[in-house]
Design a protein around this motif. Structure first.
Motif, PDB file in Angstrom:
ATOM      1  N   ASN A 121      -0.059  -3.765  10.514  1.00 40.19           N
ATOM      2  CA  ASN A 121      -1.029  -3.012   9.718  1.00 40.19           C
ATOM      3  C   ASN A 121      -0.977  -3.420   8.255  1.00 40.19           C
ATOM      4  O   ASN A 121      -2.009  -3.531   7.589  1.00 40.19           O
ATOM      5  CB  ASN A 121      -0.783  -1.506   9.846  1.00 40.19           C
ATOM      6  CG  ASN A 121      -1.147  -0.985  11.216  1.00 40.19           C
ATOM      7  OD1 ASN A 121      -1.812  -1.669  11.990  1.00 40.19           O
ATOM      8  ND2 ASN A 121      -0.709   0.218  11.529  1.00 40.19           N
ATOM      9  N   ALA A 124      -2.784  -6.706   7.895  1.00 38.98           N
ATOM     10  CA  ALA A 124      -4.243  -6.572   7.961  1.00 38.98           C
ATOM     11  C   ALA A 124      -4.789  -5.875   6.728  1.00 38.98           C
ATOM     12  O   ALA A 124      -5.936  -6.073   6.352  1.00 38.98           O
ATOM     13  CB  ALA A 124      -4.634  -5.817   9.222  1.00 38.98           C
ATOM     14  N   GLY A 125      -3.965  -5.041   6.102  1.00 37.59           N
ATOM     15  CA  GLY A 125      -4.428  -4.269   4.954  1.00 37.59           C
ATOM     16  C   GLY A 125      -4.440  -5.011   3.642  1.00 37.59           C
ATOM     17  O   GLY A 125      -5.045  -4.544   2.671  1.00 37.59           O
ATOM     18  N   PHE A 127      -5.605  -7.321   0.796  1.00 40.93           N
ATOM     19  CA  PHE A 127      -6.904  -7.860   0.419  1.00 40.93           C
ATOM     20  C   PHE A 127      -6.699  -9.137  -0.381  1.00 40.93           C
ATOM     21  O   PHE A 127      -5.943  -9.166  -1.335  1.00 40.93           O
ATOM     22  CB  PHE A 127      -7.698  -6.842  -0.395  1.00 40.93           C
ATOM     23  CG  PHE A 127      -9.134  -7.239  -0.506  1.00 40.93           C
ATOM     24  CD1 PHE A 127      -9.609  -7.847  -1.654  1.00 40.93           C
ATOM     25  CD2 PHE A 127      -9.992  -7.049   0.561  1.00 40.93           C
ATOM     26  CE1 PHE A 127     -10.938  -8.250  -1.733  1.00 40.93           C
ATOM     27  CE2 PHE A 127     -11.316  -7.447   0.485  1.00 40.93           C
ATOM     28  CZ  PHE A 127     -11.787  -8.048  -0.661  1.00 40.93           C
ATOM     29  N   GLY A 128      -7.378 -10.181   0.033  1.00 41.63           N
ATOM     30  CA  GLY A 128      -7.204 -11.443  -0.665  1.00 41.63           C
ATOM     31  C   GLY A 128      -5.949 -12.139  -0.165  1.00 41.63           C
ATOM     32  O   GLY A 128      -5.535 -11.975   0.973  1.00 41.63           O
ATOM     33  N   SER A 129      -5.328 -12.914  -1.016  1.00 40.87           N
ATOM     34  CA  SER A 129      -4.167 -13.717  -0.627  1.00 40.87           C
ATOM     35  C   SER A 129      -2.868 -12.998  -0.964  1.00 40.87           C
ATOM     36  O   SER A 129      -2.797 -12.272  -1.948  1.00 40.87           O
ATOM     37  CB  SER A 129      -4.193 -15.056  -1.360  1.00 40.87           C
ATOM     38  OG  SER A 129      -5.470 -15.642  -1.247  1.00 40.87           O
ATOM     39  N   ASN A 149      -0.933 -13.131  -3.949  1.00 41.09           N
ATOM     40  CA  ASN A 149      -0.856 -14.578  -4.199  1.00 41.09           C
ATOM     41  C   ASN A 149       0.516 -15.125  -3.822  1.00 41.09           C
ATOM     42  O   ASN A 149       0.961 -14.928  -2.707  1.00 41.09           O
ATOM     43  CB  ASN A 149      -1.269 -14.878  -5.632  1.00 41.09           C
ATOM     44  CG  ASN A 149      -2.706 -14.466  -5.884  1.00 41.09           C
ATOM     45  OD1 ASN A 149      -3.519 -14.397  -4.958  1.00 41.09           O
ATOM     46  ND2 ASN A 149      -3.043 -14.171  -7.122  1.00 41.09           N
ATOM     47  N   THR A 164      -4.467  -3.966  -1.771  1.00 41.24           N
ATOM     48  CA  THR A 164      -5.164  -3.506  -0.582  1.00 41.24           C
ATOM     49  C   THR A 164      -6.620  -3.232  -0.923  1.00 41.24           C
ATOM     50  O   THR A 164      -6.946  -2.983  -2.078  1.00 41.24           O
ATOM     51  CB  THR A 164      -4.514  -2.229  -0.026  1.00 41.24           C
ATOM     52  OG1 THR A 164      -5.256  -1.794   1.107  1.00 41.24           O
ATOM     53  CG2 THR A 164      -4.528  -1.133  -1.051  1.00 41.24           C
ATOM     54  N   ALA A 165      -7.479  -3.266   0.083  1.00 35.76           N
ATOM     55  CA  ALA A 165      -8.902  -3.090  -0.170  1.00 35.76           C
ATOM     56  C   ALA A 165      -9.220  -1.708  -0.726  1.00 35.76           C
ATOM     57  O   ALA A 165     -10.233  -1.529  -1.380  1.00 35.76           O
ATOM     58  CB  ALA A 165      -9.696  -3.320   1.106  1.00 35.76           C
ATOM     59  N   THR A 166      -8.359  -0.743  -0.480  1.00 37.33           N
ATOM     60  CA  THR A 166      -8.665   0.581  -1.020  1.00 37.33           C
ATOM     61  C   THR A 166      -8.185   0.709  -2.455  1.00 37.33           C
ATOM     62  O   THR A 166      -8.481   1.685  -3.124  1.00 37.33           O
ATOM     63  CB  THR A 166      -7.969   1.698  -0.206  1.00 37.33           C
ATOM     64  OG1 THR A 166      -6.563   1.577  -0.395  1.00 37.33           O
ATOM     65  CG2 THR A 166      -8.301   1.576   1.264  1.00 37.33           C
ATOM     66  N   GLY A 167      -7.410  -0.278  -2.908  1.00 38.73           N
ATOM     67  CA  GLY A 167      -6.876  -0.180  -4.259  1.00 38.73           C
ATOM     68  C   GLY A 167      -5.616   0.660  -4.324  1.00 38.73           C
ATOM     69  O   GLY A 167      -4.954   0.734  -5.347  1.00 38.73           O
ATOM     70  N   ASP A 168      -5.306   1.324  -3.232  1.00 41.27           N
ATOM     71  CA  ASP A 168      -4.075   2.122  -3.198  1.00 41.27           C
ATOM     72  C   ASP A 168      -2.938   1.285  -2.657  1.00 41.27           C
ATOM     73  O   ASP A 168      -3.110   0.134  -2.307  1.00 41.27           O
ATOM     74  CB  ASP A 168      -4.265   3.333  -2.257  1.00 41.27           C
ATOM     75  CG  ASP A 168      -5.346   4.252  -2.740  1.00 41.27           C
ATOM     76  OD1 ASP A 168      -6.033   4.833  -1.876  1.00 41.27           O
ATOM     77  OD2 ASP A 168      -5.519   4.356  -3.956  1.00 41.27           O
ATOM     78  N   TRP A 187      -2.224 -15.562   3.411  1.00 44.73           N
ATOM     79  CA  TRP A 187      -3.273 -16.413   2.854  1.00 44.73           C
ATOM     80  C   TRP A 187      -4.095 -16.955   4.019  1.00 44.73           C
ATOM     81  O   TRP A 187      -3.574 -17.231   5.103  1.00 44.73           O
ATOM     82  CB  TRP A 187      -2.670 -17.597   2.108  1.00 44.73           C
ATOM     83  CG  TRP A 187      -2.098 -17.335   0.755  1.00 44.73           C
ATOM     84  CD1 TRP A 187      -1.079 -16.492   0.423  1.00 44.73           C
ATOM     85  CD2 TRP A 187      -2.481 -17.979  -0.466  1.00 44.73           C
ATOM     86  NE1 TRP A 187      -0.813 -16.563  -0.918  1.00 44.73           N
ATOM     87  CE2 TRP A 187      -1.651 -17.478  -1.494  1.00 44.73           C
ATOM     88  CE3 TRP A 187      -3.433 -18.957  -0.793  1.00 44.73           C
ATOM     89  CZ2 TRP A 187      -1.756 -17.889  -2.831  1.00 44.73           C
ATOM     90  CZ3 TRP A 187      -3.536 -19.375  -2.122  1.00 44.73           C
ATOM     91  CH2 TRP A 187      -2.709 -18.842  -3.118  1.00 44.73           C
TER      92      TRP A 187
END
Lengths: 232, 312
Positions: A121, A124-125, A127-129, A149, A164-168, A187
């Protein structure tokens, strides 16, 4: 010890992790991406006095202060050097942790399956590299953390688990400083040739080539003793 | 196989799409894009019937990627037809989703076929990039928008703020790619040709030549660590062109409210890896052959017009 650094050879053939990781990915990942981190790291420390002779672990801790060239390439070299050793051809290693690490995983995550789910999880969570790590926190407990990175938890000042995509915080992590002893490269270059956008398939398949013998060793000899894994 | 065998666990399911399996309704939308990865059995601008790629023999369900265009009446009719056909129950939640009135977004069609940018960008990359990656941003943005609207209605400020990251990442992903598809054109449709005019003049004045601009953009693009974009933009306040980069899916506007992107080049690895592998500089060298300068010029002129209007 110290620079100039060298690209370490793989301990197995390019095709040895098939079908989970394809030979072409291994070839480009090791001979392309990792090799570039090594050469750019050497360029970044050349003529920079003390930096030229620092061990990689020590250089890593100061990497963020030293600027993006050192940060990205020192991180890239350390992260990938150990990454190749977290893996081994299927069948050549035990398939689950044993001993102290098994006990620690059961204690911190409930069971190996629950740990695997949490780790997947986290992968998958992101975001980006970035990278996903299993490590030992200051209080001795195991924790899954992520970095962006080519950052890693060794770096002073690193941001943990906020990519993470939620920013959290990435779910299932605590944002605590850890001594990493296992890591997964999230990556796109780590899986795109074979899996394309189907990254969760890659994360699931990866467990087939995880070298638990080595990782138990890393935990017993280094991380559980609050030592970073050294790299030549 | 039933819902339990899906790779996703219940914690990741959200109350949007209805996923029908073996006569049971399983409300779910995989937040990691599983639905966007599914094969579309009946693609249309409004909605498509999809099949879960994870569960063999699962019944078709609606992919709500095009939900912005769904008419409640049409949806209800289709639901009744499908119910009658298979005796399956469909959740009222599906129809409800389309009547909430949230301004959701939809995946735009490309202005060219997937293969038309070859040999610069392969058809395989174009299809994955558009139908999978961009689609996932659309899906996830719509999920975030619906959640945001629900939080707004409940005056739940904490929840609204917690959604900012998802809106930024997925909304950014959506708008960036919308622009990207238009910023590109096949060579035989004008790709690579900078028309004479105010943009060409500005480039000559501010960078010396188009080649110098390209060098600057490529250097910046190659230097992006990890995932991100390289931009040619206009500063509406100064009227000057600029080259800058942003990380992940941040649009140029996060670098300054007065900045307008006129050309964006995606340097996420998925944009080039299948063809160029780790040699991003080669991708950057060749992409200029398919840059749609007519579109870039149009955006430039629009931004400059807005600037003049603002100073009046």
């Amino acid at each position: 010890m110290g620079g100039p650094f060298k690209l370490p050879p793989l301990l197995y053939d390019m095709g040895a992790l098939e079908p989970y990781i394809d030979a072409m990915t291994m070839k480009v990942h090791h001979g392309g991406h990792h090799a570039t981190y090594v050469s750019k790291l050497n360029d970044a420390i050349k003529g920079k006095g003390e930096l030229e002779s620092m061990k990689l672990v020590d250089l890593s801790q100061t990497a963020i202060k030293m600027g993006p060239a050192v940060r990205n390439n020192c991180g890239g070299h350390y992260n990938h050097t150990l990454f190749w050793t977290y893996m081994a051809p299927k069948g050549s290693s035990i398939t689950k942790p044993t001993g102290n690490l098994q006990a620690a995983i059961d204690k911190n995550f409930g069971s190996f399956d629950q740990f695997q789910t949490a780790f997947n999880n986290a992968c998958a969570g992101v975001f980006g590299s970035g990278w996903v790590w299993l490590g030992v926190a200051e209080d001795g407990r195991l924790s899954i953390e992520t970095t962006a990175n080519q950052d890693n938890p060794l770096m002073d000042g690193v941001v943990l688990s906020q990519n993470t995509a939620t920013g959290d915080r990435v779910p299932g992590t605590n944002g605590r400083k850890i001594i990493p002893f296992m890591g997964q490269d999230v990556w796109e270059h780590a899986y795109y040739l074979k899996y394309q956008n189907r990254k969760t398939e890659y994360f699931a398949a990866w467990w087939n080539v995880v070298n638990w013998n080595k990782i138990c060793e890393y935990y017993d000899q280094y991380a559980s003793k609050k030592l970073y894994i050294p790299v030549a | 196989m039933g819902p339990d065998s899906c790779l996703r666990n219940d914690a990741q399911l959200e109350r949007n799409d209805a996923h029908v399996q073996n006569g049971k309704i399983w409300k779910g939308h995989c937040s990691f894009g599983a639905i966007s990865e599914s094969l579309c059995a009946a693609p249309s601008r409004l909605f498509c019937l999809s099949v879960c790629p994870k569960v063999e023999g699962s019944d078709p369900f609606f992919c709500l990627s095009g939900s912005g265009g769904i008419l409640p009446a049409a949806m209800a009719l289709l639901l009744r037809q499908l119910s009658a056909a298979g005796g399956r129950r469909f959740s009222a939640g599906l129809a409800a989703a389309s009547t909430r009135g949230v301004q959701t977004v939809a995946l735009p069609d490309l202005p060219y076929d997937y293969a038309e940018l070859e040999p610069v960008v392969s058809a395989e990359i174009m299809e994955l990039h558009h139908a999978k990656h961009h689609q996932a941003y659309v899906n996830n943005y719509n999920v975030a928008l619906e959640k945001y609207e629900a939080a707004e209605k409940k005056k739940d400020t904490h929840a609204m703020i917690a959604l900012h990251g998802a809106l930024r990442f997925n909304g950014g992903g959506h708008v960036n790619h919308c622009q990207f598809w238009e910023n590109l054109a096949p060579e035989k449709k004008g790709g690579g040709e900078l028309p004479q005019g105010p943009l060409a003049d500005a480039i000559a004045t501010q960078f010396g030549s188009l080649d110098e601009l390209i060098k600057k953009v490529n250097a910046a693009g190659a230097a992006v660590q990890g995932s991100g974009w390289v931009w040619l933009g206009v500063n509406k306040d100064t009227g000057k062109l600029l080259v800058d980069t942003t990380p992940n899916q941040d649009p140029l506007v996060v670098k300054g409210a007065g900045l307008v992107s006129i050309l964006g080049i995606d340097v996420w690895e998925h944009a080039y890896y299948l063809q160029y592998k780790n040699v991003r500089p080669d991708y950057l060298k060749h992409i200029w052959k398919v840059v749609n300068w007519r579109d870039v010029t149009r955006r430039y002129e629009q931004a400059m017009k807005a600037r003049v209007a603002a100073t009046k």
